[in-house]
Design an enzyme around this catalytic site. Structure first.
Site, PDB file in Angstrom:
ATOM      1  N   THR A 181      18.350  26.497 -51.810  1.00  0.00           N
ATOM      2  CA  THR A 181      17.637  25.389 -51.143  1.00  0.00           C
ATOM      3  C   THR A 181      16.142  25.651 -51.325  1.00  0.00           C
ATOM      4  O   THR A 181      15.465  26.051 -50.391  1.00  0.00           O
ATOM      5  CB  THR A 181      17.979  25.324 -49.641  1.00  0.00           C
ATOM      6  OG1 THR A 181      17.801  26.631 -49.054  1.00  0.00           O
ATOM      7  CG2 THR A 181      19.407  24.882 -49.414  1.00  0.00           C
ATOM      8  N   LEU A 200      21.628  38.552 -45.430  1.00  0.00           N
ATOM      9  CA  LEU A 200      21.483  39.692 -46.329  1.00  0.00           C
ATOM     10  C   LEU A 200      20.058  39.835 -46.837  1.00  0.00           C
ATOM     11  O   LEU A 200      19.339  38.861 -47.025  1.00  0.00           O
ATOM     12  CB  LEU A 200      22.465  39.594 -47.502  1.00  0.00           C
ATOM     13  CG  LEU A 200      22.331  38.472 -48.524  1.00  0.00           C
ATOM     14  CD1 LEU A 200      21.252  38.741 -49.552  1.00  0.00           C
ATOM     15  CD2 LEU A 200      23.647  38.280 -49.234  1.00  0.00           C
ATOM     16  N   ARG A 201      19.685  41.091 -47.049  1.00  0.00           N
ATOM     17  CA  ARG A 201      18.382  41.397 -47.645  1.00  0.00           C
ATOM     18  C   ARG A 201      18.606  41.744 -49.105  1.00  0.00           C
ATOM     19  O   ARG A 201      19.537  42.489 -49.419  1.00  0.00           O
ATOM     20  CB  ARG A 201      17.756  42.625 -46.967  1.00  0.00           C
ATOM     21  CG  ARG A 201      17.459  42.459 -45.509  1.00  0.00           C
ATOM     22  CD  ARG A 201      17.352  43.831 -44.853  1.00  0.00           C
ATOM     23  NE  ARG A 201      18.620  44.558 -44.936  1.00  0.00           N
ATOM     24  CZ  ARG A 201      18.769  45.861 -44.645  1.00  0.00           C
ATOM     25  NH1 ARG A 201      17.731  46.577 -44.276  1.00  0.00           N
ATOM     26  NH2 ARG A 201      19.947  46.450 -44.726  1.00  0.00           N
ATOM     27  N   LYS A 237      19.359  31.160 -38.320  1.00  0.00           N
ATOM     28  CA  LYS A 237      18.902  31.654 -39.611  1.00  0.00           C
ATOM     29  C   LYS A 237      17.389  31.480 -39.795  1.00  0.00           C
ATOM     30  O   LYS A 237      16.673  32.430 -40.102  1.00  0.00           O
ATOM     31  CB  LYS A 237      19.657  30.930 -40.724  1.00  0.00           C
ATOM     32  CG  LYS A 237      19.122  31.149 -42.098  1.00  0.00           C
ATOM     33  CD  LYS A 237      19.306  32.579 -42.549  1.00  0.00           C
ATOM     34  CE  LYS A 237      18.446  32.861 -43.754  1.00  0.00           C
ATOM     35  NZ  LYS A 237      18.925  33.968 -44.542  1.00  0.00           N
ATOM     36  N   PHE A 252       9.253  46.316 -39.981  1.00  0.00           N
ATOM     37  CA  PHE A 252       8.560  45.066 -40.324  1.00  0.00           C
ATOM     38  C   PHE A 252       7.141  45.000 -39.765  1.00  0.00           C
ATOM     39  O   PHE A 252       6.556  43.941 -39.612  1.00  0.00           O
ATOM     40  CB  PHE A 252       9.382  43.824 -39.948  1.00  0.00           C
ATOM     41  CG  PHE A 252      10.298  43.433 -41.090  1.00  0.00           C
ATOM     42  CD1 PHE A 252      11.331  44.273 -41.468  1.00  0.00           C
ATOM     43  CD2 PHE A 252      10.086  42.276 -41.831  1.00  0.00           C
ATOM     44  CE1 PHE A 252      12.140  43.978 -42.559  1.00  0.00           C
ATOM     45  CE2 PHE A 252      10.885  41.955 -42.924  1.00  0.00           C
ATOM     46  CZ  PHE A 252      11.923  42.818 -43.286  1.00  0.00           C
ATOM     47  N   GLY A 273       0.068  45.208 -45.469  1.00  0.00           N
ATOM     48  CA  GLY A 273      -0.173  45.331 -46.903  1.00  0.00           C
ATOM     49  C   GLY A 273      -0.464  43.970 -47.501  1.00  0.00           C
ATOM     50  O   GLY A 273      -1.132  43.143 -46.861  1.00  0.00           O
ATOM     51  N   GLY A 291       6.822  38.045 -49.657  1.00  0.00           N
ATOM     52  CA  GLY A 291       7.072  37.073 -50.718  1.00  0.00           C
ATOM     53  C   GLY A 291       8.562  36.931 -50.874  1.00  0.00           C
ATOM     54  O   GLY A 291       9.318  37.166 -49.928  1.00  0.00           O
ATOM     55  N   CYS A 325      12.812  33.745 -50.002  1.00  0.00           N
ATOM     56  CA  CYS A 325      13.278  33.323 -48.675  1.00  0.00           C
ATOM     57  C   CYS A 325      12.163  33.111 -47.662  1.00  0.00           C
ATOM     58  O   CYS A 325      11.897  31.983 -47.261  1.00  0.00           O
ATOM     59  CB  CYS A 325      14.288  34.318 -48.151  1.00  0.00           C
ATOM     60  SG  CYS A 325      15.696  34.496 -49.261  1.00  0.00           S
TER      61      CYS A 325
HETATM   62  C1  UGA Z   1      14.833  38.142 -45.960  1.00  0.00           C
HETATM   63  C2  UGA Z   1      15.420  38.575 -44.608  1.00  0.00           C
HETATM   64  O1  UGA Z   1      14.975  39.886 -44.281  1.00  0.00           O
HETATM   65  C3  UGA Z   1      16.963  38.549 -44.656  1.00  0.00           C
HETATM   66  O2  UGA Z   1      17.492  38.874 -43.379  1.00  0.00           O
HETATM   67  C4  UGA Z   1      17.400  37.138 -45.072  1.00  0.00           C
HETATM   68  O3  UGA Z   1      18.812  37.048 -45.170  1.00  0.00           O
HETATM   69  C5  UGA Z   1      16.792  36.799 -46.420  1.00  0.00           C
HETATM   70  O4  UGA Z   1      15.353  36.854 -46.324  1.00  0.00           O
HETATM   71  C6  UGA Z   1      17.230  35.405 -46.779  1.00  0.00           C
HETATM   72  O5  UGA Z   1      16.860  34.465 -46.088  1.00  0.00           O
HETATM   73  O6  UGA Z   1      18.054  35.285 -47.686  1.00  0.00           O
HETATM   74  P1  UGA Z   1      14.477  39.388 -48.293  1.00  0.00           P
HETATM   75  O7  UGA Z   1      13.811  38.137 -48.762  1.00  0.00           O
HETATM   76  O8  UGA Z   1      15.489  40.048 -49.168  1.00  0.00           O
HETATM   77  O9  UGA Z   1      15.236  39.123 -46.895  1.00  0.00           O
HETATM   78  O10 UGA Z   1      13.327  40.446 -48.036  1.00  0.00           O
HETATM   79  P2  UGA Z   1      12.731  41.256 -46.802  1.00  0.00           P
HETATM   80  O11 UGA Z   1      13.276  42.621 -46.788  1.00  0.00           O
HETATM   81  O12 UGA Z   1      12.800  40.472 -45.553  1.00  0.00           O
HETATM   82  O13 UGA Z   1      11.205  41.362 -47.254  1.00  0.00           O
HETATM   83  C7  UGA Z   1      10.436  40.171 -47.429  1.00  0.00           C
HETATM   84  C8  UGA Z   1       9.027  40.489 -47.833  1.00  0.00           C
HETATM   85  O14 UGA Z   1       8.326  41.055 -46.743  1.00  0.00           O
HETATM   86  C9  UGA Z   1       8.867  41.456 -48.996  1.00  0.00           C
HETATM   87  O15 UGA Z   1       7.884  40.936 -49.886  1.00  0.00           O
HETATM   88  C10 UGA Z   1       8.392  42.726 -48.341  1.00  0.00           C
HETATM   89  O16 UGA Z   1       7.601  43.519 -49.191  1.00  0.00           O
HETATM   90  C11 UGA Z   1       7.583  42.182 -47.171  1.00  0.00           C
HETATM   91  N1  UGA Z   1       7.449  43.110 -46.033  1.00  0.00           N
HETATM   92  C12 UGA Z   1       8.548  43.557 -45.385  1.00  0.00           C
HETATM   93  C13 UGA Z   1       6.189  43.485 -45.630  1.00  0.00           C
HETATM   94  O17 UGA Z   1       5.152  43.070 -46.191  1.00  0.00           O
HETATM   95  N2  UGA Z   1       6.065  44.338 -44.554  1.00  0.00           N
HETATM   96  C14 UGA Z   1       7.154  44.810 -43.903  1.00  0.00           C
HETATM   97  O18 UGA Z   1       6.959  45.588 -42.939  1.00  0.00           O
HETATM   98  C15 UGA Z   1       8.418  44.403 -44.324  1.00  0.00           C
END
Ligand code: UGA
Length: 436
Positions: A85, A148-149, A206, A251, A255, A259, A262
């Site tokens: 989506t 899921l991540r 969600k 989280f 930095g 991105g 999602c």
């Molecule tokens: C995210 C959510 O964490 C999942 O629970 C969700 O299912 C998923 O989107 C989705 O909607 O499908 P994801 O996109 O895999 O998962 O990545 P994240 O681990 O959430 O990280 C997202 C971004 O945040 C990355 O660019 C990461 O580098 C950044 N981030 C994360 C930070 O800048 N600081 C943090 O402390 C944590």
């Protein structure tokens, strides 16, 4: 149980393979023949730890099949919708074209009593709109969002921290919830919370979860901006507030921000949907969350310019990382790649490396120079910029080793992942995000 999964992207391919691994008989369907060919050969079409093994195993034991023909979904008891989506071109709202197409293509192949389980992230109200079409085919629609991540997708699918099922009221809804519990039996038997609710709540769970995570990251990045003008250190601040269990340290990594496929598009789609519902003001802060997030990319570029004495023109800049986060080859809305592109735009001789994402990055930004080898990337660089915190860069790269590769002594740590004191002790000018 017999299951079908419509859409074999990041979400669907992992879901199909994971469901086969817990004993179901699964058919994955996708309109992209190249993707289906690759999956049928047992090749994961993207990098996701553990997926390759599950594919091999599922195909070998005959529990997993793939097809471009949705007619092959017939006979499954539960049909998962896992298509994308994306953000609408030229707007913030979610584009539901693929969800609508998936449901419509499935309708002629449904049998009385089937369950259609939507997993895609959709604007609240979508399930209620789709439900009559599904009911008319004798099936029941449930909304079963996915949390899921990327990088942990297999583990998160097999052993999630919660399961949510939005179901219609009445007998059909109750039956559908029970069927879904059977699908996730190993997790349910382990005591994983299984929340049965209505469509709107399931859809909102969600987007609210992703909005909260994005807000948490932008909160700490806003603190980083304040730290930058006061001499405070945002990483120590995060550690200190993170000890409060009500806040928690996860989280709060300041930095270059979030991105991926999602968080960025989901907060924009949520804000757009809230506006449609006449409640734009309720989530107006998400616009600010987005703005703070994007400002941090500018900040990283500013630090490189500052480190190189006011101009990057003609200077070699080694960019460590292209993926939006480690353990992924996904470069969708990657802050890392964005920083590289901006530096290139300022005339720097940018060389980008990444353990997994070079191919995807090159497709999106062919104008950049890519180098698979980390050390070659750093060799003779005037500045080294860490933008994706892979272990290869964050843990395994020591300042002493980097000093053998280049006389440049400027390091910009876009993920606050390096040990500042060690780099300084080795003679490097270290720049962190929100750190003195
Ligand atoms: C995210 C959510 O964490 C999942 O629970 C969700 O299912 C998923 O989107 C989705 O909607 O499908 P994801 O996109 O895999 O998962 O990545 P994240 O681990 O959430 O990280 C997202 C971004 O945040 C990355 O660019 C990461 O580098 C950044 N981030 C994360 C930070 O800048 N600081 C943090 O402390 C944590």
């Amino acid at each position: 149980m017999r299951l079908s999964v419509i859409g074999c992207g990041y979400l669907g391919a992992v879901h199909a393979a994971a469901m086969a691994s817990i004993g179901h008989d699964v058919i994955g369907i996708d309109v992209d023949p190249r993707r289906i060919e690759s999956l049928t050969r047992g090749e994961a079409p993207f990098f996701e730890p553990g997926l390759q093994d599950l594919l091999t195993e599922g195909l070998q034991y005959g529990r997993l099949r793939f097809s471009t023909d949705v007619a092959n979904a017939a006979g499954a008891a539960v049909h998962f919708i896992g298509v994308g989506t994306p953000q609408q071109p030229g707007g913030d709202a979610a584009d539901l074209t693929f969800v609508n197409a998936a449901v419509d293509s499935l309708l002629p192949h449904l049998s009385e009593g089937d369950v259609v389980a939507g997993k895609s992230t959709v604007p609240v109200g979508t399930a209620a709109e789709l439900a009559p079409r599904v009911s008319a085919a004798g099936a029941t629609l449930v909304w079963n969002p996915e949390f899921l991540r990327e990088g942990w997708a297999v583990q998160d699918t097999i052993d999630p921290d919660r399961l949510v099922a939005g179901v219609p009221s009445g007998r059909d809804g109750e039956r559908a919830a029970e069927l879904l519990k059977d699908v996730y039996r190993p997790a349910v038997d382990k005591g994983t919370p299984f929340i049965v609710t209505d469509y709107a709540t399931a859809e909102l769970v969600k987007v609210a979860a992703n909005a909260f995570l994005a807000t948490k990251i932008s909160f700490i990045n806003a603190m980083a901006e304040i730290a930058e003008v006061t001499g405070a250190d945002v990483t120590q601040l995060a550690d200190a507030i993170g000890h409060d269990v009500r806040i928690g340290r996860r989280f709060l990594g300041a930095g270059i921000g979030f991105g991926g496929g999602c968080l960025p598009k989901d907060i924009r789609a949520f804000a757009a949907r809230a506006e449609e519902l006449g409640r734009g003001e309720s989530v107006n802060f998400l616009r600010e969350v987005d703005a703070i997030n994007l400002r941090r990319r500018d900040r990283a570029v500013e630090l490189v310019v500052e480190g190189l004495g006011g101009s990057v023109y003609g200077k070699k800049v080694a960019v460590l990382g292209a993926a939006f986060k480690p353990h992924s080859d996904d470069v969708r809305d990657s802050p890392a790649l964005d920083v590289a592109v901006r530096l290139n735009g300022l005339g720097a001789n940018v060389v980008v490396t990444d353990p997994q994402a070079i191919e995807n990055a090159r497709r999106l930004h062919p104008q950049l120079t890519y180098e698979a080898d980390r050390d070659e990337t750093i060799r003779d660089a005037d500045a080294v910029v860490l933008v994706t915190e892979w272990d290869e860069y964050r843990r395994e790269l020591t300042p002493d080793h980097a000093s053998t590769l280049t006389d440049g002594r400027v390091v910009v740590d876009g993920r606050n992942g390096l040990e500042a004191s060690a780099w300084r002790a080795a003679g490097w000018q270290y720049y962190g995000m929100g750190r003195p």
